[in-house]
Design an enzyme around this catalytic site. Sequence first.
Site, PDB file in Angstrom:
ATOM      1  N   ILE A 197       1.061  -1.219  -0.074  1.00 23.14           N
ATOM      2  CA  ILE A 197      -0.064   0.100   0.224  1.00 23.14           C
ATOM      3  C   ILE A 197       0.707   1.254   0.020  1.00 23.14           C
ATOM      4  O   ILE A 197       0.359   2.319  -0.261  1.00 23.14           O
ATOM      5  CB  ILE A 197      -1.064   0.058   1.170  1.00 23.14           C
ATOM      6  N   THR A 241      -7.929   0.716  15.650  1.00 29.88           N
ATOM      7  CA  THR A 241      -7.879  -0.297  17.039  1.00 29.88           C
ATOM      8  C   THR A 241      -8.237   0.592  18.412  1.00 29.88           C
ATOM      9  O   THR A 241      -7.973   1.769  18.277  1.00 29.88           O
ATOM     10  CB  THR A 241      -6.541  -0.809  16.927  1.00 29.88           C
ATOM     11  N   ASP A 242      -8.641  -0.450  19.373  1.00 25.92           N
ATOM     12  CA  ASP A 242      -8.991   0.283  20.451  1.00 25.92           C
ATOM     13  C   ASP A 242      -7.704   1.019  21.050  1.00 25.92           C
ATOM     14  O   ASP A 242      -7.851   1.835  22.007  1.00 25.92           O
ATOM     15  CB  ASP A 242      -9.740  -0.365  21.479  1.00 25.92           C
ATOM     16  N   GLU A 243      -6.750   0.334  20.763  1.00 21.65           N
ATOM     17  CA  GLU A 243      -5.139   0.896  21.224  1.00 21.65           C
ATOM     18  C   GLU A 243      -5.014   2.298  21.213  1.00 21.65           C
ATOM     19  O   GLU A 243      -4.270   2.799  21.911  1.00 21.65           O
ATOM     20  CB  GLU A 243      -4.249   0.017  20.868  1.00 21.65           C
ATOM     21  N   TYR A 247       3.269   0.969  17.676  1.00 24.26           N
ATOM     22  CA  TYR A 247       2.079   0.516  17.028  1.00 24.26           C
ATOM     23  C   TYR A 247       0.846   1.441  17.046  1.00 24.26           C
ATOM     24  O   TYR A 247       0.408   1.785  16.058  1.00 24.26           O
ATOM     25  CB  TYR A 247       1.896  -1.058  17.491  1.00 24.26           C
ATOM     26  N   LYS A 271      -0.888   4.028  14.479  1.00 25.50           N
ATOM     27  CA  LYS A 271      -2.474   3.595  14.011  1.00 25.50           C
ATOM     28  C   LYS A 271      -3.166   5.045  14.321  1.00 25.50           C
ATOM     29  O   LYS A 271      -4.141   5.236  13.633  1.00 25.50           O
ATOM     30  CB  LYS A 271      -3.063   2.286  14.929  1.00 25.50           C
ATOM     31  N   ASP A 273       7.979  -8.163  31.653  1.00 23.48           N
ATOM     32  CA  ASP A 273       6.886  -7.582  31.070  1.00 23.48           C
ATOM     33  C   ASP A 273       7.395  -6.875  29.762  1.00 23.48           C
ATOM     34  O   ASP A 273       8.265  -6.556  29.512  1.00 23.48           O
ATOM     35  CB  ASP A 273       6.308  -6.613  32.154  1.00 23.48           C
ATOM     36  N   ARG A 274       6.294  -6.630  28.984  1.00 22.15           N
ATOM     37  CA  ARG A 274       6.356  -5.816  27.738  1.00 22.15           C
ATOM     38  C   ARG A 274       6.724  -4.212  28.248  1.00 22.15           C
ATOM     39  O   ARG A 274       5.886  -3.798  29.272  1.00 22.15           O
ATOM     40  CB  ARG A 274       5.011  -5.874  27.075  1.00 22.15           C
TER      41      ARG A 274
END
Length: 339
Positions: free
Chosen positions: A60, A125-127, A153, A157, A275-276
């Site tokens: 794209i 996304t809800d993120e 990320y 978005k 953890d992330r």
Amino acid sequence: MTIIVTGGAGFIGSNFIFHMLNKYPDYRIICLDCLTYAGNLSTLAKVMDNPNFRFVKASITDREAVYKLFEEEHPDMIVNFAAESHVDRSIENPEVFLDTNIKGTAVLMDACRKYGITRYHQVSTDEVYGDLPLDRPDLFFTEETPIHTSSPYSSSKAGADLLVQAYHRTYGLPVTISRCSNNYGPYHFPEKLIPLMIINALHDKPLPVYGKGENVRDWLYVEDHCKAIDLIIHNGRVGEVYNIGGHNEMTNIDIVKIICRELGKPESLITYVADRKGHDMRYAIDPTKIHNELGWLPETKFANGIKKTIQWYLDHKEWWETIISGEYENYYEKMYGNR
Ligand code: NAD
Ligand code: TYD
């Protein structure tokens, strides 16, 4: 009706293509996908021979290829699923997220302006709303919740969403945006929580839960997401954002325990790992708007959806075995080797 579905060789895009070809046998569906590590042509094998379906391999971000496709196909609508979609990869290497998720979106919308379309739909996304605290179960994301991102990320978005809204206001492009919670179901790439845990459990490998496993996600069966997008592109109001989610909040650790139980595997496989970075605590969608305006409600209950999903992975070993034997092995070692 001709619809270009970008990212249709990935998880949600492929499920959307199957839904659309099945529900609208007279629509022409064109999948535009450059087949990154997450894109898999074998996923689309069952529709390749459908005369109303065409697959085009291109990015794209490739303006020339995108314009050429618009000249050939004169699409009525674009539904943009194409994205780099994994938070952990965005923490390792943000750049490709900016290229695909932001610049790619701009290229698609430039083509829409140049050639004309009736609808450009952005799958978001809800993120983009950031996260909610665990101790405020009364709070939910609405369409008015401010954008407040945590990861490269989600920032990419959110950047795309802002561009989509700008193209609507500045150029009058007929756009809609949907912001969905975490999906699960068939063809979910094995790097994501649910398929990763199913596949590791089947191999009696450790189940790597980040931090304490108390983070909450609002899980939605992928088919319900596809049906919501179908409603939005046909009946949604231009210029609007629609949240999609099913009031199905669960902690990660509970999900992993359910998978162990369903597969008859011991919980001793669960291993808590580092953890992330910047890990979002809780996502929770208020779907009132899409319910009131478009009559959408999730149809698949988690208890049933997770059983169907596990069964799908048991029945489609060849699909994921091919994936996890390739570049994925290096990825797994890099991300989980010393965690
Ligand atoms: P995925 O990673 O499984 O698939 C992405 C697809 O996009 C792949 O087929 C890939 O080859 C393709 N792609 C990537 N870069 C491309 C490019 N430059 N040009 C053309 N194609 C490209 O992702 P997914 O989970 O199916 O997510 C699809 C969309 O839904 C994404 O936009 C994501 O942000 C959004 N979303 C996902 C979830 C979820 O739970 N998975 C939830 C809400 C929103
Ligand atoms: P993921 O499927 O990557 O989706 P997202 O980060 O977009 O919500 O992860 C879902 C949750 O599971 C998230 O809180 C991170 C956690 N997780 C683990 O605990 N272990 C893992 O190996 C993975 C991939 C995710």
